[in-house]
Design an enzyme around this catalytic site. Structure first.
Site, short mmCIF file in Angstrom:
data_model
loop_
_atom_site.label_atom_id
_atom_site.label_comp_id
_atom_site.label_asym_id
_atom_site.label_seq_id
_atom_site.Cartn_x
_atom_site.Cartn_y
_atom_site.Cartn_z
NE ARG A 81 -3.54 -2.07 2.82
CZ ARG A 81 -3.50 -3.02 3.76
NH1 ARG A 81 -2.53 -3.03 4.65
NH2 ARG A 81 -4.43 -3.95 3.82
CE LYS A 188 2.78 -21.30 11.21
NZ LYS A 188 3.44 -20.33 12.09
CG ASP A 217 4.98 -26.36 7.96
OD1 ASP A 217 6.14 -26.23 8.38
OD2 ASP A 217 4.03 -26.66 8.69
CG HIS A 218 9.65 -21.94 7.98
ND1 HIS A 218 8.66 -21.57 8.85
CD2 HIS A 218 10.78 -21.98 8.72
CE1 HIS A 218 9.17 -21.39 10.05
NE2 HIS A 218 10.45 -21.64 10.02
CE LYS A 222 13.10 -24.68 10.32
NZ LYS A 222 13.97 -23.56 10.58
CD GLU A 256 10.78 -19.73 18.27
OE1 GLU A 256 11.17 -18.83 17.51
OE2 GLU A 256 9.58 -19.93 18.54
CG ASP A 275 3.22 -19.43 15.96
OD1 ASP A 275 3.01 -18.94 14.83
OD2 ASP A 275 4.34 -19.35 16.54
CG HIS A 280 6.39 -25.01 11.97
ND1 HIS A 280 6.11 -24.75 10.65
CD2 HIS A 280 6.53 -23.80 12.56
CE1 HIS A 280 6.09 -23.44 10.46
NE2 HIS A 280 6.34 -22.84 11.60
CE LYS A 380 6.97 -17.32 19.59
NZ LYS A 380 7.93 -17.57 18.50
#
Ligand code: BG6
Length: 530
Positions: A81, A188, A217-218, A222, A256, A275, A280, A380
């Protein structure tokens, strides 16, 4: 198993030694059949001002260009935008790519690559903006050999999908013809529950066939995730042991150290279960637990993964209370530095009940996995960052060396997804000397040292596959919906029940709440120390 000539497959793209004669000498291309070559196209990124574009997508495209893997005719058009010129967007991207690219930034490569980047300003709902986009793409096709092929990357909030897709259809941008194609990559989160995921699928299907729909789905991109199938089905040593007779249990961890960072508004509505687990972790579980596919085509592989999600034992509310632990980080220290509690994070509700940690025990109710629990944990602000699959084998019989007084530890095969990608196997070994002393040793394989080169980033592989039309490493419609079906039961128990299980605190920098340890302790087991 060797890839055969002409195999219609993504897994044929793995770094296996191949009998296929390649069009390119680049190692990333080893094993590519002609059919799987990335094709010339214009990539349109919706959400060009977003964080993902700067941190992942452009660096991935840049590295593909640097490695000579991006088709000679390929342009990138950023759709967003804000007012910007091609030049100013290129300058911004140069700065962020230099920071985020795995190989840094080479001026000469960047100069060539950036000439293929364009900016397109438009509101997402502005029909005139799409008409101008069509003109731009047609003009690029006319001069650049991109053959009318279009790859739309939806890196925007799902609420925008419907509007964007309706505009693409109206502008005639989703039609394939004369050998050209139109594909969509969807980031996602793919919905927030089964109903919203079904809606999104219906919306996308109005414009794109399932074979042209690439749900990212990264984790599937991998390197080590791709290696799971090779490890299992290319080694005759492993597969005979890969079942309830020899395996005691499996642990899948994604930890993480990072907190919620700048994503408070999204994350606070999502939480760790939606998430990470729905996408994943369930994907990794599928690759670990699936049967051998009949061949390596996208559908054969995804059929087998789907069977795993379908075999997951559905949980009752009691099961959820007993077998699923949810936690939220309190203030603590990471690497000696004080960090705030989740509720004190930027744009997070100070009374938030959102989980930043989940541990759960699952059962894959089929013949192979009967009685073998799969434990998963994700969180996390944990003590260490890393993702792995730890397969623990049953103990050796309690005779000779494995006595009750001096028990031996079990064998353990650990597939490290990140960091330091590799595989290790723990075996028992005699310590040299005149007495009989037995200690565990580790046979360790590290990608970096064994192959002497960096693994490509997940997004590189996935973008390349979508340019090739190969959807093996993308989630299929039924897979995504089935995963939501499983996760929804847990969400409902947490949020719709009158007596929801507690949300347990854990200090940042720890391994999660004590209740997560109890989950395994009850079964006489413990989480692997990473
Ligand atoms: C994303 C999640 O899909 O994956 C993030 O939305 C998470 O919350 C990230 O941080 C983890 O990815 P990686 O590759 O860093 O393990």
């Amino acid at each position: 198993m060797r890839p055969q000539k002409g195999l219609p497959t993504a897994l044929g793209n793995l770094h296996l030694r191949s009998t296929v004669s390649n069009e390119s000498a680049n190692p990333l291309r080893e094993g590519l059949s002609n059919r799987a070559m990335p094709q010339p196209c214009n990539v349109v990124i919706f959400g060009a001002s977003g964080d993902l574009t700067f941190r992942k997508l452009i660096p991935a495209l840049y590295n593909l260009a640097a490695d000579g893997d991006l088709p000679g005719a390929a342009n990138i058009v950023g759709f967003a935008r804000r007012e910007k010129s091609d030049e100013s967007w290129r300058a911004e991207l140069k700065e962020t790519t230099a920071k985020c690219s795995r190989s840094g930034l080479n001026e000469e490569v960047w100069d060539g690559f950036s000439k293929r980047i364009y900016y397109h300003q438009s509101e997402f709902g502005d029909a005139a903006g799409y008409a101008r986009l069509k003109q731009k793409l047609d003009a690029l096709d006319a001069v650049g050999g991109t053959r009318g092929n279009r790859l739309f990357y939806l890196s925007v909030a799902p609420a925008e999908f419907e509007g964007i897709i309706a505009q693409l259809i109206a502008a005639g941008l989703t039609q394939s013809g004369d050998g050209s194609w139109s594909r969509v990559i969807v980031e996602k989160p793919f919905g927030t529950d089964l109903a919203t995921a079904q809606d999104l699928n219906t919306i996308i299907a109005r414009a794109f066939a399932e074979g042209d729909t690439f749900r990212i789905d990264h984790y599937l991109g991998k390197e080590t995730a791709q290696n799971i199938m090779v490890l299992r089905f290319a080694n005759s040593l492993i597969e005979p042991l890969w079942n309830h007779r020899y395996i005691d249990h499996v642990q899948i961890t994604s930890a993480e150290q990072l907190g919620v960072e700048a994503r408070g508004p999204y994350y606070d509505k999502s939480g760790a279960l939606r998430d990470m687990v729905q996408s994943h972790l369930l994907q990794i579980l599928c690759l670990t637990a699936m049967e051998a596919p009949t061949n390596l085509s996208a559908d054969a592989v995804r059929d087998e993964k789907l069977k795993v999600v379908r075999s997951l034992r559905r949980m009752s509310a009691d099961d959820v209370s007993r077998d699923v632990v949810r936690g939220q980080y309190a203030a603590g220290a990471i690497g000696g530095k004080q960090v705030p509690a989740y509720r004190a994070e930027d744009r997070v509700n100070p009374k938030s009940e959102t989980e930043t940690f989940v541990a759960l025990k699952l059962h894959v109710d089929n013949w192979r996995w009967h009685g073998v629990p799969f434990y998963m944990r994700v969180g996390k602000r944990l003590a260490k960052g890393g993702a792995e699959i730890a397969v623990q084998f049953k103990e050796a019989p309690g005779v000779l060396f494995n006595s009750a007084e001096t028990p031996l530890g079990p064998n353990q095969l650990v597939i490290r997804i990140q960091p330091d990608e590799g595989v290790s196997l723990r075996l028992q070994c005699k310590v040299p000397g005149s007495t009989l002393r037995i200690e565990p040793v580790k046979m360790d394989f590290h990608y970096g040292t064994s192959f002497g080169k960096q693994s490509p980033e997940a997004y590189e592989r996935l973008i390349l596959d979508s340019m090739s039309g190969d959807a093996t490493l993308f989630a299929r419609r039924d897979e995504v919906e089935e995963a939501w079906r499983f996760v929804d039961v847990i969400e409902n128990t947490w949020h719709a029940s009158t007596t929801p299980p507690p949300l347990c605190d854990y200090p940042a920098g720890s391994w999660g709440p004590k209740e997560a340890d109890d989950l395994l302790e009850r079964d006489g087991r413990a989480w692997r120390r990473m």
